[in-house]
Design an enzyme around this catalytic site. Structure first.
Site, mmCIF file in Angstrom:
data_model
loop_
_atom_site.group_PDB
_atom_site.id
_atom_site.type_symbol
_atom_site.label_atom_id
_atom_site.label_comp_id
_atom_site.label_asym_id
_atom_site.label_seq_id
_atom_site.Cartn_x
_atom_site.Cartn_y
_atom_site.Cartn_z
ATOM 1 N N GLU A 81 24.132 55.397 55.854
ATOM 2 C CA GLU A 81 23.518 56.676 56.200
ATOM 3 C C GLU A 81 22.139 56.485 56.837
ATOM 4 O O GLU A 81 21.778 57.186 57.782
ATOM 5 C CB GLU A 81 23.394 57.557 54.950
ATOM 6 C CG GLU A 81 24.718 57.942 54.313
ATOM 7 C CD GLU A 81 25.162 56.983 53.222
ATOM 8 O OE1 GLU A 81 25.778 57.446 52.245
ATOM 9 O OE2 GLU A 81 24.897 55.758 53.349
ATOM 10 N N ASP A 107 44.981 18.241 45.628
ATOM 11 C CA ASP A 107 44.614 18.493 47.034
ATOM 12 C C ASP A 107 43.159 18.176 47.355
ATOM 13 O O ASP A 107 42.803 18.070 48.525
ATOM 14 C CB ASP A 107 44.885 19.964 47.398
ATOM 15 C CG ASP A 107 46.356 20.329 47.310
ATOM 16 O OD1 ASP A 107 47.191 19.402 47.277
ATOM 17 O OD2 ASP A 107 46.667 21.533 47.275
ATOM 18 N N SER A 162 40.487 23.793 31.664
ATOM 19 C CA SER A 162 40.347 23.924 30.212
ATOM 20 C C SER A 162 39.577 22.785 29.578
ATOM 21 O O SER A 162 38.720 22.989 28.718
ATOM 22 C CB SER A 162 41.728 24.034 29.556
ATOM 23 O OG SER A 162 42.375 25.212 29.967
ATOM 24 N N THR A 213 56.307 25.499 47.192
ATOM 25 C CA THR A 213 54.905 25.413 47.622
ATOM 26 C C THR A 213 54.389 23.982 47.737
ATOM 27 O O THR A 213 53.365 23.753 48.349
ATOM 28 C CB THR A 213 54.000 26.165 46.631
ATOM 29 O OG1 THR A 213 54.148 25.563 45.333
ATOM 30 C CG2 THR A 213 54.370 27.643 46.565
ATOM 31 N N CYS A 234 24.871 57.821 47.799
ATOM 32 C CA CYS A 234 24.328 57.492 46.483
ATOM 33 C C CYS A 234 23.207 58.465 46.109
ATOM 34 O O CYS A 234 22.499 58.988 46.966
ATOM 35 C CB CYS A 234 23.840 56.051 46.442
ATOM 36 S SG CYS A 234 22.545 55.660 47.637
ATOM 37 N N CYS A 261 20.559 57.729 49.256
ATOM 38 C CA CYS A 261 20.962 58.201 50.587
ATOM 39 C C CYS A 261 21.097 59.724 50.621
ATOM 40 O O CYS A 261 20.891 60.346 51.670
ATOM 41 C CB CYS A 261 22.279 57.553 51.006
ATOM 42 S SG CYS A 261 22.109 55.793 51.343
ATOM 43 N N SER A 289 51.351 19.158 49.681
ATOM 44 C CA SER A 289 51.618 20.536 50.121
ATOM 45 C C SER A 289 51.051 20.831 51.500
ATOM 46 O O SER A 289 51.196 21.945 52.003
ATOM 47 C CB SER A 289 51.022 21.533 49.113
ATOM 48 O OG SER A 289 49.612 21.401 49.066
ATOM 49 N N GLY A 336 48.086 26.467 41.928
ATOM 50 C CA GLY A 336 49.434 25.938 41.797
ATOM 51 C C GLY A 336 50.311 26.861 40.976
ATOM 52 O O GLY A 336 49.862 27.890 40.473
#
Length: 362
Positions: free
Chosen positions: A56, A204, A226, A165, A79, A88, A172, A296
């Site tokens: 704006e 990869d 993990s 995949t 806003c 605005c 891959s 994956g």
């Protein structure tokens, strides 16, 4: 409420402008604004970057005195609160606009109708809901973060026509062609974070950054790991912010990873894995609107099983790899087809020699 053909045309223009900020506005929404006087555009603008003026303000500056008595078409409710920039709604009131049309109300609880109410209290005619679906899609991640407390998760995968995949040895690259890979870069660029798993990092050694495109912002790279096994030599630890999400506290491994500049966050679940829902909620608290997952079949399956996938971005190559190769998702075997997961195909097109399919769980 009925809208005229001019209303539709001007809001479509505002949405086009908003899309110019597709790669740069995070964590803010993408917003465009058009000011119209007697059927003619007198000013327009879009939100270009967080911390900089909103759409704006750009439009009002462009219009100058011609903003007085004009209609403002905005893709998101103006806003009403002071953040990194002033409200605005107040700027529109001060400029003397006579009418404000918003595509949608702001899902941010700090706004949520208050901007339009402020305009009405100042005697300005307001309306909302024009091209609302288009506006919502443009800011689907922002809407998700504001209403669900987690980002919109788009899972990208490239597969053969028989849904494979990668080979069993992990190879891959590359199943799909260069056009599909370039298209995938554009989807990366619009995301706030790119999510992958330790298996993909090991197999990869990806960088998972935006390449071959001019962009001022690199997404946060997030690795679900993990046991904190990300090699210190991994390319993902170079060239930009990285978050390692682990499940097991290990002060030594954490310190080594942090020494590379990575952040480590421990979010265990009862099974000793990363609690993925908590990870997404933690990303939302950091202002992450859209997460782009490239992982994956194990992490893909976990995200799907836990109901965290909002959208699939699949590139299918015209080739066959065979049943021994890795599939798209590690999902439990079904005894009957009653348990199949239903998808709604939203878009289907050819990209180079490959097919791009966008689908959402029903």
């Amino acid at each position: 409420m009925s809208f005229s053909a001019v209303d539709h045309g001007m809001m479509a223009r505002a949405l086009h402008l908003a899309e110019l900020g597709l790669w740069t506005t995070s964590p803010n929404p993408r917003v465009g604004c058009v000011l119209v006087q007697a059927g003619e555009i007198v000013g327009e603008g879009w939100h270009e970057k967080a911390g900089e003026p909103h759409a704006e303000v750009h439009a009002l500056r462009a219009a100058g005195d011609k903003a007085h008595g004009a209609t403002a078409y905005v893709t998101l409710e103006p806003c009403s609160h002071t953040g990194r920039t002033p409200p605005c709604a107040e700027a529109l009131i001060a400029a003397g606009v006579s009418r404000v049309v918003a595509a949608m109300t702001d899902p941010n609880p700090l706004v949520a109708g208050k901007g339009l109410a402020m305009l009405r209290a100042a005697g300005i005619e307001t309306a909302s809901g024009l091209l609302e679906n288009e506006a919502r899609e443009l800011n689907i991640g922002f809407v998700s973060r504001m209403t669900r407390g987690r980002p919109w998760l788009r899972l990208k995968a490239a597969a053969s026509l028989d849904g494979k995949t990668a080979l069993n040895n992990g190879v891959s690259q590359w199943i799909t062609g260069p056009e599909a890979r370039r298209d995938g870069q554009r989807w990366r660029a619009r995301a706030c974070a790119i999510l992958t798993g330790i298996g993909t990092v090991r197999d990869d050694d990806p960088q998972l950054n935006v390449r071959d495109l001019k962009t001022s912002r690199q997404p946060l790279r997030v690795v679900v790991d993990s046991r904190l096994e990300t090699p210190l030599t991994a390319r993902i630890l170079q060239g930009g912010p990285v978050l390692i999400a682990g499940a097991i506290e290990n002060a030594e491994k954490s310190a080594l990873l942090r020494s590379t500049g990575a952040e480590v966050l421990i979010l265990p679940n009862a099974a000793g894995k990363v609690e993925l829902k908590n990870l997404l909620e933690a990303l939302a608290r950091r202002g992450i609107n859209e997460v782009h997952a490239e992982a994956g079949f194990k992490l893909n399956g976990s995200l799907m099983r836990e109901g965290l996938v909002d959208e699939l971005l699949l590139y299918l190559a015209p080739c066959l790899i065979g049943h021994e190769a890795s599939g798209l998702f590690n999902l439990p075997e079904l005894a009957t087809l009653d348990g199949k997961r239903h998808l709604q195909i939203r878009d289907l097109r050819q990209v180079g020699e490959d097919i791009r399919l966008i689908a959402r769980p029903r």
